[in-house]
Design an enzyme around this catalytic site. Structure first.
Site, PDB file in Angstrom:
ATOM      1  N   GLU A   1       0.879  -1.168   0.000  1.00  0.00           N
ATOM      2  CA  GLU A   1       0.000   0.000   0.000  1.00  0.00           C
ATOM      3  C   GLU A   1       0.917   1.219   0.000  1.00  0.00           C
ATOM      4  OE1 GLU A   1      -3.918   1.911   2.202  1.00  0.00           O
ATOM      5  OE2 GLU A   1      -2.650   0.527   3.319  1.00  0.00           O
TER       6      GLU A   1
ATOM      7  N   ALA B   1      -2.966   8.294   6.807  1.00  0.00           N
ATOM      8  CA  ALA B   1      -1.977   7.942   7.820  1.00  0.00           C
ATOM      9  C   ALA B   1      -0.675   7.426   7.220  1.00  0.00           C
ATOM     10  CB  ALA B   1      -2.557   6.898   8.770  1.00  0.00           C
TER      11      ALA B   1
ATOM     12  N   HIS C   1      -9.773   0.440  -0.175  1.00  0.00           N
ATOM     13  CA  HIS C   1     -10.747   0.973   0.807  1.00  0.00           C
ATOM     14  C   HIS C   1     -11.541   2.152   0.232  1.00  0.00           C
ATOM     15  CE1 HIS C   1      -7.394   3.654   1.723  1.00  0.00           C
ATOM     16  NE2 HIS C   1      -6.795   2.779   2.518  1.00  0.00           N
TER      17      HIS C   1
ATOM     18  N   ASN D   1     -12.393   5.969   1.423  1.00  0.00           N
ATOM     19  CA  ASN D   1     -11.348   6.428   2.331  1.00  0.00           C
ATOM     20  C   ASN D   1     -10.040   6.631   1.576  1.00  0.00           C
ATOM     21  OD1 ASN D   1     -12.492   6.201   5.287  1.00  0.00           O
ATOM     22  ND2 ASN D   1     -13.244   4.423   4.156  1.00  0.00           N
ATOM     23  N   GLY D   2      -9.347   7.733   1.865  1.00  0.00           N
ATOM     24  CA  GLY D   2      -8.079   8.010   1.208  1.00  0.00           C
ATOM     25  C   GLY D   2      -8.246   8.381  -0.253  1.00  0.00           C
TER      26      GLY D   2
ATOM     27  N   ASP E   1     -16.321  -1.408   9.579  1.00  0.00           N
ATOM     28  CA  ASP E   1     -16.095  -1.318  11.023  1.00  0.00           C
ATOM     29  C   ASP E   1     -16.969  -0.269  11.686  1.00  0.00           C
ATOM     30  OD1 ASP E   1     -14.897   0.938  10.013  1.00  0.00           O
ATOM     31  OD2 ASP E   1     -13.012   0.713  11.124  1.00  0.00           O
ATOM     32  N   GLY E   2     -17.854   0.395  10.920  1.00  0.00           N
ATOM     33  CA  GLY E   2     -18.692   1.426  11.497  1.00  0.00           C
ATOM     34  C   GLY E   2     -17.967   2.729  11.741  1.00  0.00           C
TER      35      GLY E   2
ATOM     36  N   ASP F   1      -8.179  -3.797   7.023  1.00  0.00           N
ATOM     37  CA  ASP F   1      -7.203  -2.703   7.125  1.00  0.00           C
ATOM     38  C   ASP F   1      -6.668  -2.628   8.563  1.00  0.00           C
ATOM     39  OD1 ASP F   1      -5.607  -0.651   6.152  1.00  0.00           O
ATOM     40  OD2 ASP F   1      -7.115   0.902   6.477  1.00  0.00           O
TER      41      ASP F   1
ATOM     42  N   ALA G   1      -6.096   5.813  11.077  1.00  0.00           N
ATOM     43  CA  ALA G   1      -4.855   5.094  10.746  1.00  0.00           C
ATOM     44  C   ALA G   1      -5.082   3.590  10.841  1.00  0.00           C
ATOM     45  CB  ALA G   1      -3.724   5.527  11.688  1.00  0.00           C
TER      46      ALA G   1
END
Length: 373
Positions: A117, A128, A204, A207-208, A236-237, A262, A301
């Site tokens: 990654e 992060a 993901h 995100n990012g 994961d909420g 992740d 992170a």
């Protein structure tokens, strides 16, 4: 000797309520009805996590083989029978040494492969990831790493808008390595160019990456709308609202959605201070963020997620048990090139399975026909 595991068996096409998985050694020999069973536990395929940085106090990001064994064992206890060890943006020497250190673990079957990654990520969307180690794609560097790994590297995440990114994607695909798009500030058009070059995974999703807008759709819409792209989802909420999880899975279908953790070293551990990629992070109420010098929240992170918890989140979001299992096992296995061996309860495939109670908590895990201690 034939061994039978009975219960509510989840296959890629449906649920056998009175079911039986028959084993011959480390392989599944049959999946069939077993009328004498009543109210058995759920029997689901062993989970396949294609994106995880560690767990149980152990990390993959430093290249330590003993730590990698510990992290893999932690996730195995939570039903993950195959996983990729995900590195983060790092100096070339660390990535090289970690790849060489993990190659024997891949041959042994402890790991299914390695995932880079980074470091070819957007500084504007690094999250992060340590910005000190970000750089533009280098074909020479990539070629050397892939050669050193000898098949160890299965996936590389990069930002398609960077100079040289499209050529890097083409190189990866030519070497049978999955190219993933993530940590990107790309436009819709730049993202589409990455997909056309051969990228097949969205790292993901949401995100990012640049957020979607109806006049500037960015990478999210491009990736959701690409029929050859599998979208990773962190259920994961924290990373995703349940509505976003359900929406994305509804758009892609279970064949294009992969649950991932992740996770980092703090998964399964108490709240406190940890490290990720050379940067201090703090875990509070199970949420991981970069440490900051003031009271402001740092970037998320990684996570403390496990795949069994991700499955429960997916089902709670309204995703069917069959589709959630495909997202947790069948689709990620196929995506990283393991789809003819693991990821589903099918005759001839490796006997990787998880027994869950009615609340979807793990009661037993089997890998290659043997129950895990």
């Amino acid at each position: 000797m034939t061994v039978r595991v009975v219960g509510k068996v989840v296959t890629p096409t449906g649920i056998i309520r009175q079911g039986c998985v028959e084993l011959d050694g480390e392989r599944i020999s049959a999946v069939a009805e077993y009328p004498s069973i009543r109210d058995g536990h759920w029997i689901v395929p062993g989970f396949v996590d294609m994106h995880t940085h560690g767990g149980g106090g152990h990390t993959f990001t430093t290249g330590d083989a003993d730590a990698a064994r510990g992290a893999a064992a932690f996730h195995l206890a939570h039903g993950t029978t195959s996983l990729l060890a995900s590195l983060v943006s790092s100096p070339y020497e660390l990535i090289r040494d970690a790849t060489q250190a993990y190659a024997p673990l891949v041959k042994e079957g402890v790991l299914a492969g390695v995932h880079y990654e980074g470091p070819y990520l957007s500084a504007a969307r690094c999250g992060a990831q340590n910005p000190e180690f970000l750089r533009d794609p280098s074909l020479d560097e990539l070629s050397e790493l892939l050669a050193l790994g000898g098949g160890t590297v299965r996936m590389v995440t990069l930002a398609p808008e960077l100079p040289g990114a499209l050529a890097a994607i083409e190189l990866l695909v030519s070497r049978r390595v999955v190219a993933a798009l993530g940590h990107t500030d790309a436009t819709y058009e730049e993202t589409t160019a990455g997909v056309l070059a051969g990228a097949t995974v969205a790292t993901h999703l949401f995100n990012g990456m640049r957020g979607p807008h109806h006049r500037e759709p960015g990478p999210v819409f491009a990736l959701l709308g690409s029929p050859n792209v599998v979208c990773e989802l962190i259920a994961d909420g924290v990373h995703l609202h349940q509505g976003s999880l359900a929406f994305a899975a509804g758009v892609t279908g279970a064949d294009r959605a992969a649950l991932i953790t992740d996770a980092m070293a703090a998964a399964g551990m108490p709240d406190g201070e940890y490290e990720l990629g050379g940067q201090p992070v703090v875990v509070t109420d199970g949420t991981v963020r970069l440490a900051t010098s003031d009271s402001s929240p740092g970037a998320i992170a990684g996570s403390t997620l496990t795949m069994d918890a991700a499955l429960r989140q997916a089902v709670a979001a309204g995703i069917s048990m069959v589709d959630a299992c495909r997202m947790a096992a069948t689709t990620p296995a196929r995506t990283i090139g393991l789809g003819d061996r693991v990821g589903a309860l099918m005759p001839g495939w490796r006997a990787d399975l998880v027994e869950l109670d009615d609340d979807l908590n793990v009661t037993r895990v089997m890998r290659a026909g043997e129950w895990v201690e």
